[in-house]
Design a protein around this motif. Structure first.
Motif, mmCIF file in Angstrom:
data_model
loop_
_atom_site.group_PDB
_atom_site.id
_atom_site.type_symbol
_atom_site.label_atom_id
_atom_site.label_comp_id
_atom_site.label_asym_id
_atom_site.label_seq_id
_atom_site.Cartn_x
_atom_site.Cartn_y
_atom_site.Cartn_z
ATOM 1 N N ASN A 1 0.873 -1.176 0.211
ATOM 2 C CA ASN A 1 0.033 -0.001 0.045
ATOM 3 C C ASN A 1 0.820 1.307 -0.046
ATOM 4 N N ARG A 2 1.867 1.468 0.906
ATOM 5 C CA ARG A 2 2.881 2.590 0.897
ATOM 6 C C ARG A 2 3.290 2.771 -0.635
ATOM 7 N N GLU A 3 3.799 1.800 -1.270
ATOM 8 C CA GLU A 3 4.551 1.894 -2.718
ATOM 9 C C GLU A 3 3.233 2.293 -3.575
ATOM 10 N N TRP A 4 2.020 1.676 -3.439
ATOM 11 C CA TRP A 4 0.963 2.262 -4.447
ATOM 12 C C TRP A 4 0.652 3.546 -4.172
ATOM 13 N N ARG A 5 0.661 4.213 -2.813
ATOM 14 C CA ARG A 5 0.533 5.691 -2.493
ATOM 15 C C ARG A 5 1.404 6.453 -3.395
ATOM 16 N N LYS A 6 2.486 6.070 -3.120
ATOM 17 C CA LYS A 6 3.683 7.125 -3.854
ATOM 18 C C LYS A 6 3.341 6.985 -5.356
ATOM 19 N N ASN A 7 3.093 5.711 -5.878
ATOM 20 C CA ASN A 7 2.861 5.709 -7.264
ATOM 21 C C ASN A 7 1.707 6.652 -7.805
ATOM 22 N N MET A 8 0.699 6.525 -7.106
ATOM 23 C CA MET A 8 -0.632 7.369 -7.143
ATOM 24 C C MET A 8 -0.309 8.864 -7.202
ATOM 25 N N VAL A 9 0.682 9.165 -6.092
ATOM 26 C CA VAL A 9 1.184 10.710 -6.325
ATOM 27 C C VAL A 9 1.767 11.050 -7.572
ATOM 28 N N ARG A 10 2.516 10.228 -8.280
ATOM 29 C CA ARG A 10 3.433 10.305 -9.083
ATOM 30 C C ARG A 10 2.321 10.350 -10.489
ATOM 31 N N VAL A 11 1.224 9.600 -10.627
ATOM 32 C CA VAL A 11 0.185 9.307 -11.458
ATOM 33 C C VAL A 11 -0.367 11.012 -11.783
ATOM 34 N N ARG A 12 -0.608 11.681 -10.568
ATOM 35 C CA ARG A 12 -1.480 12.836 -10.575
ATOM 36 C C ARG A 12 -0.509 14.075 -11.140
ATOM 37 N N GLN A 13 0.678 13.714 -11.045
ATOM 38 C CA GLN A 13 1.780 14.675 -11.454
ATOM 39 C C GLN A 13 2.172 14.365 -13.004
ATOM 40 N N LEU A 14 1.508 13.386 -13.603
ATOM 41 C CA LEU A 14 2.231 12.960 -15.096
ATOM 42 C C LEU A 14 1.706 14.244 -16.087
ATOM 43 N N ASP A 15 0.815 14.719 -15.983
ATOM 44 C CA ASP A 15 0.630 15.866 -16.879
ATOM 45 C C ASP A 15 1.573 17.108 -16.546
ATOM 46 N N GLU A 16 1.773 17.442 -15.377
ATOM 47 C CA GLU A 16 2.958 18.619 -14.983
ATOM 48 C C GLU A 16 4.213 18.175 -15.620
ATOM 49 N N MET A 17 4.450 16.818 -15.223
ATOM 50 C CA MET A 17 5.865 16.165 -15.616
ATOM 51 C C MET A 17 5.819 16.367 -17.180
ATOM 52 N N ALA A 18 5.061 15.938 -17.732
ATOM 53 C CA ALA A 18 5.063 15.735 -19.404
ATOM 54 C C ALA A 18 5.244 17.210 -19.991
ATOM 55 N N LYS A 19 4.821 18.304 -19.242
ATOM 56 C CA LYS A 19 5.001 19.415 -19.785
ATOM 57 C C LYS A 19 6.165 20.152 -19.584
ATOM 58 N N LYS A 20 6.832 19.623 -18.442
ATOM 59 C CA LYS A 20 8.349 19.975 -18.194
ATOM 60 C C LYS A 20 9.217 19.313 -19.144
ATOM 61 N N ILE A 21 8.816 18.053 -19.327
ATOM 62 C CA ILE A 21 9.840 17.368 -20.252
ATOM 63 C C ILE A 21 9.510 17.940 -21.655
ATOM 64 N N LYS A 22 8.566 18.301 -22.142
ATOM 65 C CA LYS A 22 8.530 18.926 -23.430
ATOM 66 C C LYS A 22 9.065 20.334 -23.418
ATOM 67 N N LEU A 23 9.133 20.976 -22.379
ATOM 68 C CA LEU A 23 10.061 22.281 -22.237
ATOM 69 C C LEU A 23 11.171 22.236 -22.400
ATOM 70 N N LEU A 24 11.778 20.931 -21.682
ATOM 71 C CA LEU A 24 13.201 20.640 -21.517
ATOM 72 C C LEU A 24 13.860 20.183 -23.084
ATOM 73 N N GLU A 25 13.023 19.347 -23.609
ATOM 74 C CA GLU A 25 13.218 19.009 -24.819
ATOM 75 C C GLU A 25 13.515 20.208 -25.807
ATOM 76 N N LYS A 26 12.554 21.113 -25.678
ATOM 77 C CA LYS A 26 12.703 22.353 -26.519
ATOM 78 C C LYS A 26 13.981 23.064 -26.323
ATOM 79 N N GLU A 27 14.436 23.417 -24.792
ATOM 80 C CA GLU A 27 15.490 24.000 -24.755
ATOM 81 C C GLU A 27 16.755 23.156 -25.063
#
Length: 350
Positions: free
Chosen positions: A313-339
């Protein structure tokens, strides 16, 4: 149903395509597990990890592969697929009692219904107008067969099954208690937030050798029929929505569901709690693992899975936090790729 004489191993071998090792005249009377068998029982061994039970089993005979039979001194029926052999022997030695004998006086049969003289209908069963009950059908206590519905030869309908109007069920079908076939599909139109029912005018057509477990629900079609092919097997608590089509010899485990107007091919399987969304096409020989959700058509045979595997359960909770951040992370990756691309361009210019 077996008689008191049982069957010799020689007789069984001829019926299931096996080779006798040991006493061909040995008689067996019932089936059991390899651990619990006693004299007069026949069992099987298909998984090598259970071979340790061979030393202590009291079974009169064991169905097994040639490889496993090499070191066994007892009576054996040798064949390449012991589990299939056991299934056929279990049918041969089946002791399940009949659901009814003759037509019970409390059964209610409409005068326009057609009922074979060899059919058996239990207490308080109802056969509605223009229904057809075929040869050697067994209709259990409290079951209902609706207007114009047809039960094919040797169909076995357990107690308290509801088969509504306009349903056709093929030969040798087995339908377990609590199942409803031909209930209305989930069809409604919205009128400014109010739901207007769409009459479900189709029926259900089921092929030969169909079997479904307890408490399944199969909806009738909205306009055309819901169609289930020959040899289809459903576990307990499966649901097929309106206008679903299931190809021949497909099988679904408990809690599997198929939404409206989806089509499943031949020889497909769906594991427990698998879900197929509506208006989807599934090719032949597709295998969907337990708990998966199919949200798009699958046009190629093979095994498919979705969903996260079990974890702490502890690992699942951490992973769910990451899932909620996927959209934000995807935007940052796209910006980094552009830079990074800009930096590479500047270096190339230098």
């Amino acid at each position: 149903m077996i008689d008191n004489q049982g069957y010799t191993l020689e007789q069984i071998a001829a019926l299931i395509g096996a080779e006798v090792k040991g006493d061909a005249a040995c008689r067996v009377f019932s089936v059991n597990t390899i651990q619990d068998s006693v004299s007069g029982h026949i069992t099987f061994l298909s998984n090598p990890k259970y071979r340790t039970y061979l030393t202590d089993t009291k079974a009169s005979a064991v169905i097994m592969s040639a490889e496993l039979a090499e070191d066994y001194d007892g009576n054996a029926l040798v064949m390449s697929n012991p589990y299939l052999g056991f299934a056929r022997v279990a049918q041969l030695l089946d002791t399940t009692p009949s659901l009814a004998q003759g037509i019970h006086p409390t059964a209610v049969i409409h005068e326009s219904a057609t009922v074979s003289e060899s059919a058996h209908i239990g207490p308080n069963a109802v056969v509605a107008a223009q229904a057809v009950i075929g040869d050697n059908v067994e209709l259990g206590a409290g079951s209902y067969v609706g207007h114009g519905s047809v039960l094919g030869e040797a169909a076995k309908i357990y107690p308290n099954v509801t088969i509504t109007h306009g349903v056709q069920i093929g030969k040798r079908a087995i339908v377990h208690s609590g199942t409803t076939i031909g209930s209305d599909g989930f069809g409604f139109a919205s009128d400014n937030g109010l739901w207007v029912k769409i009459p479900q005018l189709g029926g259900v057509v089921i092929g030969d050798d169909f079997e479904c477990g307890a408490n399944c629900t199969i909806d009738r079609g909205a306009l055309n029929d819901t169609i289930i092919g020959n040899g289809v097997k459903l576990d307990n608590l499966c649901h097929l929505a309106h206008n679903v089509e299931i190809g021949e010899h497909s099988a679904m485990a408990a809690y599997a569901g198929v939404a409206g107007s989806s089509r499943v091919g031949d020889y497909c399987t769906a594991g427990g709690r698998a879900t197929i969304l509506g208006h989807i096409e599934i090719a032949d020989r597709v295998h969907i693992t337990a708990g998966s959700q199919v949200s798009k058509s699958l046009n190629k045979a093979g095994a498919y899975s979705s969903g996260a595997p079990l974890m702490e359960n502890r690992e699942w909770r951490k992973n769910m936090v990451r899932v909620r951040q996927l959209d934000e992370m995807a935007k940052k990756i796209k910006l980094l790729e552009k830079e990074l691309k800009q930096l590479k361009g500047e270096n190339e210019n230098d």
